[in-house]
Structure formats: C-alpha cells, structure tokens
Design an enzyme around this catalytic site. Structure first.
Site, short mmCIF file in Angstrom:
data_model
loop_
_atom_site.label_atom_id
_atom_site.label_comp_id
_atom_site.label_asym_id
_atom_site.label_seq_id
_atom_site.Cartn_x
_atom_site.Cartn_y
_atom_site.Cartn_z
N PRO A 2 0.81 -1.22 0.00
CA PRO A 2 0.00 0.00 0.00
C PRO A 2 0.84 1.27 0.00
CG PRO A 2 -0.24 -1.20 2.07
CD PRO A 2 0.67 -1.99 1.22
N GLU A 3 0.62 2.09 -0.99
CA GLU A 3 1.21 3.43 -1.03
C GLU A 3 0.04 4.41 -0.88
OE1 GLU A 3 3.98 3.86 -4.32
OE2 GLU A 3 4.31 1.71 -4.37
#
Length: 284
Positions: A2-3
């Site tokens: 996850p960014e």
DNA sequence: CAGGGCGTCCGGCTGC
DNA sequence: TGCAGCCGGACGCCCT
C-alpha cells in the site's frame, strides 16, 4: 504494497464502515506491533471509545477518537477487514477491534511490519515520522520551485529522494517508477542536476499518477485489498512496474530491471536516458 | 551536522 | 521434495 492511493482507498472504506461506531474492546495478539503506549495502556485507552473520523497523512491512517488519535501504518502487507463476531479467524490476524454493534474490525499482516501508535491528540503533530513529512502530492506547495529547493546540491539518485517521505509524502516503489517513466527521467539521475523542466514534469506526473490511481481504487499488487475487500484496478495502468522484459508501451523497447538505492527498479532505457553514472544501462 | 548507504525486521515465494 | 535467498517501508547505525 500500500502506497498513498491504496491507503486513501482503505481510508474511504473504513470511514464508511466505521461511521458512528464505538470500540467495545481490543484484543492484541502480536504485541510487537504496538509501538506506543505499552499494550496494557493501549487496550485500556481504547475501551469504549467512539470513532469520530478516519483521516490519512501520507501512508498513515489516523483514527480520530476524541482525546486520542490511533496512528496505523500498513507497511508492506497490513490490511483491515470487517467481520461478524463469529466469523472464522484468518491467518495472520494480529489485532481485533470489537465494535459495540457486534462486528469486528480485524487487522492482518503477514510480514508483521505494520505499526500502531496511540497518541494524545496534542502529541500527533510532534509524532516523529508525522512531524517530518513533506507535502502531499496534491498540495499546492508541491511544485517545481519547492522541489528545486529541496533537491539542489543533492547527489543521491532522484528515485531515492522521491521515496524520502520528508521530500514528498506517500510515494513508494511502484509509483516512483511509474512517475519517472512518464516524466522521461532515469531513476539514477543525480537529483541536484535535474533541470527546472525535469522537475516540472516530475511534479506534474506525480500529481496525475496519484490522482488517477485513487480514482481506480489503487493498485492490487500481491495482497492489497480495500477495507471492503475489493481490489483496485490501477495495476492495469502500470507502464513499467513489473513489466521487465516486456515492450515499453511508449516506444516498444524492452523494459529493463535493476536496482537503485537498494530497490528493484524498472526503466525504459530509450524513454529514460541513462546518465554516465547509471547502474541500469543498456547492454547486459 | 547532515548526506548517503546499508542492515534490520518478517515469512511467502522463487529457483536451484 | 527441500531449502537458502530474495524482497521491501521506515528507521537505526555508521562512515564520510
């Protein structure tokens, strides 16, 4: 992994799922994930507390709980899911938030890299990492002059500095590779030697790629799913990440993969002209 | 002092 | 079939 776009997608689903909910109790299975305060205090403080809002700063999720803020970082593979109390427990479930309506918000994390910090509201802005974060990609202040100010004199590769959360907040390995490809900049370029126009394209592509990915619900690479359990679709828009050996979608040349700053890095050596110092270069 | 590079954490997965 | 090594976000450490 996850960014920013994936964390924002999780935030939106959690905000909807936790609307008007109150935490009845918390069960911590893997104590190491709770950084502050100690686990006993963490559990005691959260008992009976309402969830007023779910915010995001960079890749951090912030749960507003009135007197306190719960700061959650998913790192590599952390994920949230909503369950009925009796649902069988899936592997790698490390923290369970039981809600007063009987449902459970469960945190799972195969790599066990995620972190939780429960802070008094007045301490949040001074919290180590949060306090030093740079602007979000969509901030007005994130522009070419800002980037020139921050990158001048810096000799590190541009990729490493775009991953530096104090320069710009929320970018990770996938999006930095995508941004540099679209901007036509080789990731090994020394940051301080980039021209004003180069920085302008980096800023522009950063804003575009992040906004478009949020619209698509993020990229589902490996394990990522939103709090609703639905996958994102931006992985279908990726032009270099994970495409080593395949043709560049812009020019047809084979995408190369190497390492920059210790990170797996994807590049088109025609669209992104390598500097003399490049470690990823033609002929291999 | 600060820039920059590297080791650390962890376990599913890859490749030999 | 077995298993050593790879991978990475944030952070600590060390060297310059």
């Amino acid at each position: 992994m996850p960014e920013l776009p994936e964390v924002e997608t999780v935030r939106r689903s959690l905000a909807a799922l936790l609307q008007g909910q109150t935490i009845a109790r918390v069960d911590v299975r893997l104590h190491r994930l709770i950084r502050t305060p100690d686990v006993a205090m963490f559990v005691a403080t959260l008992r009976g507390v309402p969830v007023l809002a779910v915010r995001r700063r960079a890749k951090y999720l912030l749960f507003d709980l009135g007197d306190h803020v719960l700061v959650s970082h998913l790192r590599m593979e952390g994920r949230y899911g909503m369950y009925a109390a009796g649902d069988p427990e899936e592997a790698h479930t490390h923290v369970v938030f039981s809600l007063t309506d009987g449902r459970e918000l469960r945190y799972r994390d195969v790599r066990q890299f995620g972190t939780f910090d429960l802070l008094p509201v007045e301490a949040v802005n001074d919290f180590s990492a949060l306090g030093r974060l740079g602007p979000e990609p969509d901030d007005e202040g994130f522009d070419a002059p800002y980037l020139r100010d921050r990158l001048s004199e810096r000799t590190a590769p541009i990729k490493s500095l775009l991953l530096d959360q104090t320069v710009v907040a929320g970018l990770g390995n996938i999006y930095v590779d995508e941004i540099l490809h679209r901007a036509g900049i080789h990731p090994d370029r020394p940051a301080g030697r980039l021209k004003r126009a180069d920085l302008g394209r980096i800023v522009e592509q950063t804003k575009q790629v992040i906004a478009e990915s949020i619209r698509q619900g993020g990229s589902s690479i490996k394990s990522y799913v939103s709090g609703h359990g639905t996958p994102g679709a931006f992985q279908f828009s990726l032009r270099v990440y994970g495409r080593q050996g395949k043709p560049c979608l812009t020019c047809g040349r084979e995408i190369a993969k190497g390492r920059v700053g210790g990170r797996g890095t994807h590049v088109c050596l025609s669209c992104q002209k390598p500097p003399r110092t490049a470690t990823i270069r033609p002929g291999r």
